[in-house]
Design an enzyme around this catalytic site. Structure first.
Site: not given
Length: 425
Positions: A216, A352
């Site tokens: 991340h 996504s």
């Protein structure tokens, strides 16, 4: 220091082009990468943007490593193979002080220390190679979508509301008003479809999430694409498959960097396997005894799914039909499920995407259920005036690069990473 009049009147030659000049005099400009004395000879390695080359001479007045040099001499065969330069002379253009870290030995430096000195350590050959691969990923993304008649757009990074709601927004004062750093260009991409039908953006996004993992970043580069007049999310997944194929093709052209990083690129199949979230969770329970509380597969579930499909011959797998509770409000619903998907690569989510709601009344109701109706009125109002069926996806550029190269940490795939502990340099 200016170039002295003793340098030859020759154009600059890049190191990668030296094979064209074997036996000829050349003039090079670059950085002193390393230096050493051996048996009365002085050896130096010169680095420019295209590569490195060894140069040999006696009685050179060499400055410290990382100094900028002008060097000229003859291109000859090296005793152990390859080419080297028999130096006739050099000028120091800019003299470097002793560096706090030795650039050729960065593999021995603690990662946090290397990131503290990132402006210097990006000069390392491996570090530079990673960022060149990242640049190739961006070129491949743009080339694929340009070839399919997409228009590149640029959307605001200062916004009045988040595209997905939630608390992961960086707030700031905007002349007395509340504003935020954009967590996604999603809403703007959709609004632009009425004009262009097919759009993409390469730009930073910001997530105020206190992650401290190797996967991340709080600021990363998002590769976003959105297209209109689709039949279902299948059209979006097929587009992304073609885009990924073009990205891998572009990266494969970086042969020297891939060799240096010992990276093995994946095959992108014409049809990436698909599995619904419900079926994936059942497979994990049945085959691996793995269960989880939530409806959205966690990282351990992704890892197991990656291993499962890799054994079946694919390093990629689409997770489809996410439950509505695990998708943003704008995802097209289908009963208790949605037409949303994720793409896993080597056991980690890199994408996504899905089909979006295009009907005004349906979208307005979705924003109302999410408590975002008032803050997103400018967005929903555009749908009142017609919007075609559409969908899209977003790829995290640094995460994809890190996985392509087998890096242990996403921070190495960004020049100046930002995470919850790092705001400098």
């Amino acid at each position: 220091m200016s170039i002295s009049s003793s340098s030859p009147a020759l154009p600059r030659t890049l190191i990668r082009n030296l094979p064209q000049f074997e036996g000829q005099r050349v003039r090079l400009l670059g950085t002193l990468h390393t230096r050493r004395n051996l048996g009365g000879l002085q050896f130096l390695v010169l680095r420019d943007r295209s590569g490195t080359v060894q140069a040999v001479e006696q009685h050179l007045d060499l400055p410290s490593p990382e100094s900028s040099l002008e060097l000229w001499g003859t291109v000859v065969r090296a005793p152990k193979g390859g080419l080297e330069i028999q130096v006739e002379g050099l000028n120091t253009l800019s003299s470097a002080q002793t560096t706090p870290l030795e650039i050729p030995k960065l593999a021995l430096v603690h990662q946090a220390t290397a990131l503290d000195w990132r402006g210097l350590t990006v000069r390392g050959l491996r570090e530079r190679a990673i960022l060149k691969i990242l640049a190739a990923v961006l070129r491949g993304f743009r080339a694929a979508l340009d070839a399919e008649d997409f228009t590149e757009i640029s959307t605001p990074k200062l916004v009045s509301a988040g595209a997905e709601g939630g608390a992961n927004l960086f707030a700031l004062d905007y002349f007395g008003q509340a504003a935020y750093l954009a967590q996604s260009p999603q809403l703007y991409k959709q609004m632009m479809l009425g004009a262009f039908e097919r759009v993409y953006e390469v730009g930073p996004v910001f997530r105020a999430e206190p992650h401290a993992t190797s996967r991340h970043l709080n600021e990363y580069l998002s590769l976003d694409a959105e297209l209109a007049y689709i039949s279902s999310e299948e059209d979006v997944m097929e587009l992304e498959t073609r885009v990924l194929g073009r990205i891998v093709q572009e990266v494969s052209g970086c042969a020297a960097e891939l060799d240096l990083l010992e990276a093995k690129l994946p095959e992108v199949p014409a049809q990436i396997p698909r599995i619904t979230v419900a079926d994936a969770l059942e497979l994990l329970r049945r085959e691996y005894g793995y269960t989880q509380a939530g409806p959205d597969p966690d990282h351990e579930a992704e890892r197991l799914l990656g291993e499962h499909f890799a054994r079946a011959g694919s390093e990629w797998v689409f997770l489809t039909r996410f439950p509505a509770s695990a998708r943003p409000f704008y995802t097209y619903p289908e009963g208790e499920e949605t037409r949303g998907f994720d793409l896993l690569f080597r056991g980690t989510e890199i994408t996504s995407g899905g089909q979006r709601i295009h009907d005004y009344e349906q979208l307005r109701a979705a924003t109302e259920r999410s408590g975002l109706e008032a803050s997103l009125q400018d967005y929903t109002e555009i749908f009142r005036y017609g919007m075609p069926p559409h969908g899209g996806f977003a790829i995290g550029a640094e995460r994809l690069t890190a996985l392509l190269l087998g890096l242990g940490n996403i921070r190495l795939a960004r020049a100046f990473p930002r995470d919850c502990h790092r705001l400098t340099p």
